[in-house]
Design an enzyme around this catalytic site. Structure first.
Site, PDB file in Angstrom:
ATOM      1  N   SER A  55       0.833  -1.205   0.000  1.00 16.56           N
ATOM      2  CA  SER A  55       0.000   0.000   0.000  1.00 16.56           C
ATOM      3  C   SER A  55       0.873   1.263   0.000  1.00 16.56           C
ATOM      4  CB  SER A  55      -0.943  -0.015   1.202  1.00 16.56           C
ATOM      5  OG  SER A  55      -0.209  -0.283   2.355  1.00 16.56           O
ATOM      6  N   ASP A  99      -4.258  -0.255  -2.630  1.00 16.24           N
ATOM      7  CA  ASP A  99      -5.040  -0.848  -1.549  1.00 16.24           C
ATOM      8  C   ASP A  99      -5.514  -2.231  -2.006  1.00 16.24           C
ATOM      9  OD1 ASP A  99      -7.140  -1.532   0.173  1.00 16.24           O
ATOM     10  OD2 ASP A  99      -7.551   0.590   0.601  1.00 16.24           O
ATOM     11  N   LYS A 152       1.284 -18.551   6.883  1.00 18.27           N
ATOM     12  CA  LYS A 152       0.507 -19.001   8.023  1.00 18.27           C
ATOM     13  C   LYS A 152       0.242 -17.799   8.932  1.00 18.27           C
ATOM     14  CE  LYS A 152       2.652 -18.867  11.328  1.00 18.27           C
ATOM     15  NZ  LYS A 152       3.482 -17.916  12.064  1.00 18.27           N
ATOM     16  N   GLU A 220      12.217 -18.072  22.310  1.00 20.55           N
ATOM     17  CA  GLU A 220      12.816 -16.915  21.639  1.00 20.55           C
ATOM     18  C   GLU A 220      13.161 -15.889  22.710  1.00 20.55           C
ATOM     19  OE1 GLU A 220      10.835 -16.859  17.272  1.00 20.55           O
ATOM     20  OE2 GLU A 220       9.495 -16.336  18.911  1.00 20.55           O
ATOM     21  N   ASP A 239       0.385 -18.626  16.390  1.00 18.52           N
ATOM     22  CA  ASP A 239       1.571 -18.147  15.676  1.00 18.52           C
ATOM     23  C   ASP A 239       2.574 -19.272  15.420  1.00 18.52           C
ATOM     24  OD1 ASP A 239       3.251 -16.193  14.515  1.00 18.52           O
ATOM     25  OD2 ASP A 239       4.359 -15.942  16.397  1.00 18.52           O
ATOM     26  N   HIS A 244       4.036 -24.706  13.394  1.00 17.14           N
ATOM     27  CA  HIS A 244       5.430 -25.171  13.453  1.00 17.14           C
ATOM     28  C   HIS A 244       5.606 -26.376  14.385  1.00 17.14           C
ATOM     29  CE1 HIS A 244       6.028 -21.559  11.323  1.00 17.14           C
ATOM     30  NE2 HIS A 244       6.422 -20.751  12.290  1.00 17.14           N
TER      31      HIS A 244
END
Ligand code: BG6
Length: 484
Positions: A55, A99, A152, A220, A239, A244
């Site tokens: 955008s 857009d 994903k 992490e 997430d 995963h």
């Protein structure tokens, strides 16, 4: 079934003749896609036009500058060490600003694609826009003979995943839909499949009779950073867990594929996911690091989890009764991904320091990140008169680093029509079916200190199975040697 001999493009499956990246100004593009495109350009693997769609209303010079700056600021990818390849990449790049909700954007894209006949469209955009973009590609006539690569999470829950699937399949045939789970493109994760089925010593013990429990940690040491708004719509479970980590479990738990083909691997993995028992609220502990609510794009009263620990069961002949413990989170003590497969202890107590309930059983350890390696821990006697021992690891590792980044591998595969390292619709739907009950029905996200291993409540989940194994900073030096 070797990766190097997978089917390349055929007459029916031509190589994509253009790559369109939606979300070109986004975080994912800057961190993963630009380095992948640059690496492909360096190897001479990228020869088709690349059109970035975003955008942001930038001119060509600003876009070029953005790509250059992103590559220069990569910590691990080596910056720009081949100016000729970089110029080649720049020459292939073109941009469309607009857009995603406006038909004019897709008309402009059609014009930019010129006489391309079989483009690949990669959606590196917020999941809420996947359906809109796919439908617009269809309406503009851009989907014919094209491929779509979808990031994903594929949907937000079972219902929305089904809806998105229906939208995608109304526009593209299933063989042209590539659902990315980038963990499947990692060497160490591909090696789980190889290690399990290229060796024969494992199979007799790889079941509920010999394995007591399995733990997987994806930790992490950083927070959500600039991705607060995305994270608010996802959370840790969506997430990284239902995709995963579930894919890692599927590879560890699957039955041998019935023939040599990645279709057979997909089917065996989907069977594991289908056999997983749907989660119950008491199987899940959610956490949120202190300071998350102050991150950009995050609600001040957010209950979104940045950590989760869960226990699940695979209701199959091989795995009935074996608990699988999963843990993932941001702002944990270190960035590491590791699996620990805990074997049953010896059935009889012949030595003071071994036997049932000693808590000192053998294990397999799969180090998936940052280094890759597989270790088997066994006890050996310490020198001396006493029969007491120590646990030592036989360690198998390759010194060579990854030959290819995951996104380089996956984009190349998708553009040549090779779906081996992508997830299929069966696996995606089965994974959502497992987590669906706890997406809405769950306890509150418990606060935890950044730099800790999450809320203490996570320990109660696994207390009966010896507690969490916290992966160490680095694996020990390789002990394994190639036989002479
Ligand atoms: C992504 C998640 O899919 O995977 C991120 O959206 C996460 O939140 C990342 O950090 C982890 O991937 P990797 O390859 O860095 O382990």
């Amino acid at each position: 079934m070797s990766v190097d001999t997978r089917a390349g493009p055929t007459a029916e499956q031509p190589h994509s003749d253009a790559l369109v990246v939606f979300g070109f100004s986004g975080d994912l593009a800057a961190k993963k896609i630009f380095p992948a495109l640059y690496a492909m350009a360096k190897k001479g693997h990228l020869t088709v036009p690349v059109i970035g769609v975003a955008s942001s209303k930038w001119g060509v010079d600003e876009w070029h500058g953005h790509v250059r700056d992103s590559l220069l600021h990569q910590d691990h990818e080596g910056g720009i060490d081949d100016p000729v390849a970089f110029d080649r990449l720049m020459a292939l790049l073109n941009y469309v600003s607009g857009d995603y909700n406006e038909a004019a954007t897709f008309t402009a894209l059609k014009a930019a694609l010129g006489d391309s006949k079989s483009p690949a469209f990669y959606l590196a955009i917020p999941p809420s826009l996947f359906a809109t973009v796919i439908q617009s590609l269809g309406q503009t006539g851009l989907a014919r003979d094209a491929r779509v690569i979808v990031e994903k999470p594929f949907g937000r829950d079972l219902t929305s995943a089904r809806e998105l699937n229906a939208v995608a399949q109304a526009v593209f045939p299933e063989s042209s839909i590539f659902r990315i789970d980038h963990y499947l493109g990692k060497e160490a994760i591909m090696n789980i499949l190889y290690f399990r089925f290229a060796n024969s010593f494992l199979e007799p013990v790889w079941n509920r009779h010999h394995i007591a429990s399995v733990q997987v940690t994806l930790a992490e040491d950083f927070g959500v950073g600039a991705r607060g708004a995305f994270y608010e719509s996802a959370g840790c479970l969506r997430d990284v867990v239902e995709n995963h980590l579930f894919q890692v479990i599927a590879l560890l738990a699957m039955e041998p594929p019935v023939f040599q083909s990645f279709k057979a691997v997909h089917s065996a993995k989907a069977s594991v996911l289908r056999a997983m028992l749907p989660l119950k609220p008491e199987d899940l502990v959610r956490g949120q690091y202190l300071g998350y609510r102050d991150e950009q794009g995050v609600a001040s009263d957010s209950d979104v989890e940045t950590f989760c620990a869960l226990r699940l069961y695979i209701d199959s002949w091989r795995w009935a009764g074996v608990p699988w413990y999963l843990r993932a989170g941001k702002h944990l003590p270190r960035s590491v991904v590791e699996v620990q497969v805990q074997m049953q202890p010896p059935p009889q107590k012949l030595f003071d320091d071994s036997g049932p309930a000693s808590g000192r059983a053998n294990y397999f350890r799969f180090r998936l990140q940052p280094e890759a390696g597989i270790a088997l821990a066994a006890r050996i006697k310490r020198p001396g008169k006493e029969f007491v021992g120590v646990q030592r690891e036989l360690y198998l590792g390759e010194d060579d680093p990854e030959t290819m980044s995951t996104y380089e591998r996956l984009l190349g595969d998708a553009m040549s029509g090779d779906g081996a390292l992508f997830t299929d619709e069966d696996a995606v739907m089965a994974a959502w079916t497992v987590v669906d009950p706890v997406l809405a029905g769950h306890g509150v996200a418990l606060p935890y200190q950044p730099g800790s291993w999450g809320p203490v409540a996570a320990n109660a989940l696994i207390a009966g199975d010896g507690g969490w194994h916290n992966p160490a900073v680095a694996v020990p030096p390789p002990m394994a040697r190639t036989p002479p």
